[in-house]
Write an enzyme that holds these catalytic residues in place. Sequence first.
Site, PDB file in Angstrom:
ATOM      1  N   LYS A 126       0.854  -1.188   0.000  1.00  0.00           N
ATOM      2  CA  LYS A 126       0.000   0.000   0.000  1.00  0.00           C
ATOM      3  C   LYS A 126       0.887   1.234   0.000  1.00  0.00           C
ATOM      4  O   LYS A 126       2.057   1.180   0.397  1.00  0.00           O
ATOM      5  CB  LYS A 126      -0.905   0.022   1.233  1.00  0.00           C
ATOM      6  CG  LYS A 126      -2.173   0.857   1.064  1.00  0.00           C
ATOM      7  CD  LYS A 126      -3.193   0.152   0.183  1.00  0.00           C
ATOM      8  CE  LYS A 126      -4.469   0.972   0.034  1.00  0.00           C
ATOM      9  NZ  LYS A 126      -5.480   0.274  -0.764  1.00  0.00           N
ATOM     10  N   ASP A 166      -6.785   4.615  -5.235  1.00  0.00           N
ATOM     11  CA  ASP A 166      -7.435   4.468  -3.926  1.00  0.00           C
ATOM     12  C   ASP A 166      -8.134   5.802  -3.682  1.00  0.00           C
ATOM     13  O   ASP A 166      -8.327   6.587  -4.624  1.00  0.00           O
ATOM     14  CB  ASP A 166      -6.407   4.144  -2.822  1.00  0.00           C
ATOM     15  CG  ASP A 166      -7.056   3.639  -1.529  1.00  0.00           C
ATOM     16  OD1 ASP A 166      -7.469   2.477  -1.509  1.00  0.00           O
ATOM     17  OD2 ASP A 166      -7.164   4.425  -0.564  1.00  0.00           O
TER      18      ASP A 166
END
Length: 444
Positions: A126, A166
């Site tokens: 991430k 995202d």
Amino acid sequence: MSYVDEVLDRVKAKNASEPEFLQAVEEVLDSLRPVIDANEETYRREAILERLTEPDRQFKFRVPWVDDKGQVQVNTGYRIQFNNSIGPYKGGLRLHPSVNTGIIKFLGFEQIFKNSLTGLPIGGGKGGADFDPKGKSDREVMAFCQSFMTELCKYIGADVDVPAGDIGTGAREIGYMFGQYKKIKSVYEGVLTGKGLTYGGSLARTEATGYGLLYITQELMKCHGESMEGKTVVISGAGNVAIYATQKAQQMGAKVVTCSDSTGWIYDPEGIDVELLKEVKEVKRARLTEYAAARKSAEYHEGRGVWSVKCDIALPCATQNELLIDDAKALVANGCKAVCEGANMPTTIDATKYFQENGVWFIGGKAANAGGVATSALEMTQNSERLSWTFEEVDSKLQQIMVNIYHNIDDAAKRYGQEGNYVMGANIAGFEKVANAMIAQGVV
């Protein structure tokens, strides 16, 4: 003291300033106790839990850029590569002022198990930055993205680490980042997913997380003798996941009556108008007050309140820890039958337990929102093959992946005597594949 408790104590002592990460680790490890206890000697000897809760590597870097007034701005960028036992690191880039190391670690840790559940060869990672694209011009966003990628490009690659979008990172941001990567590396490769259709993106990627959420919700209902037809659904959020979850739910015959953003929420008893919501959020990038102003049947309310609306199904699609214990009590009191998470960890642990104790079918985000990363992996496959599949091909593969995820987590829960505990089932099914790969590859 059990192996799980030993590791939890160490993680808490070492990461005391990262509450989101600690919450994620505690939730996962607690639900893995039956598996760990059954294999404690092996897992302890191999230090599987220590290796699983410590990222392979973490990058934190300065991102300087120049705004439209000629002023230099400085943000902080992050990339955490958590575990690549089953494939290249894969996980989105979040651009939001709240981004910090703890949040990126929590998201990366969750991604390990989510990616494993897809059945595709992708590991967990991430990244992101504390940059807010809201209110910025296209040129300012481009300046930030180019500076961000100038540093990030050192650590990623099509077979190494493949970031995606995202919160705050949509097609515009991915495009600027991809252009900069290509310029610096002089390589045209599938290093990012969520790309535009003209340069390697996949059809159905935009819809994937929301559609996938509904495919697994539909399978859940079907396996309990119910259908989506005629059900009332409440959804939080008004971004990509919420919009396409609303669209697919209504295609399945359900009525979605709510959506929300950071300032307030809409109740529309006639059903959310998806095209109007897209116009407000995707085109105008405006607040939901504009939706209410354009639609007579809609009521706008300041603050929180989506979970107070009577419904059959609740789908939290906004952000972490948005559904609290009092919200869970309200949903149960109003007869809600199922809660499936479209966002990452939107339900607090006590709220999750309350749902489970009160007979609500609950599927956590690792399983329920895996459609986005699954379709990102399908984009990687298309890039590697230099092919572009039709919308129907991608959507069909997505639906099958989500149906398989439901049955895998259901089976895993049943194997350990926890039928209906889909949180435990998801963590077990995701963990077993990763742990077996880690053991097979030695101490690395």
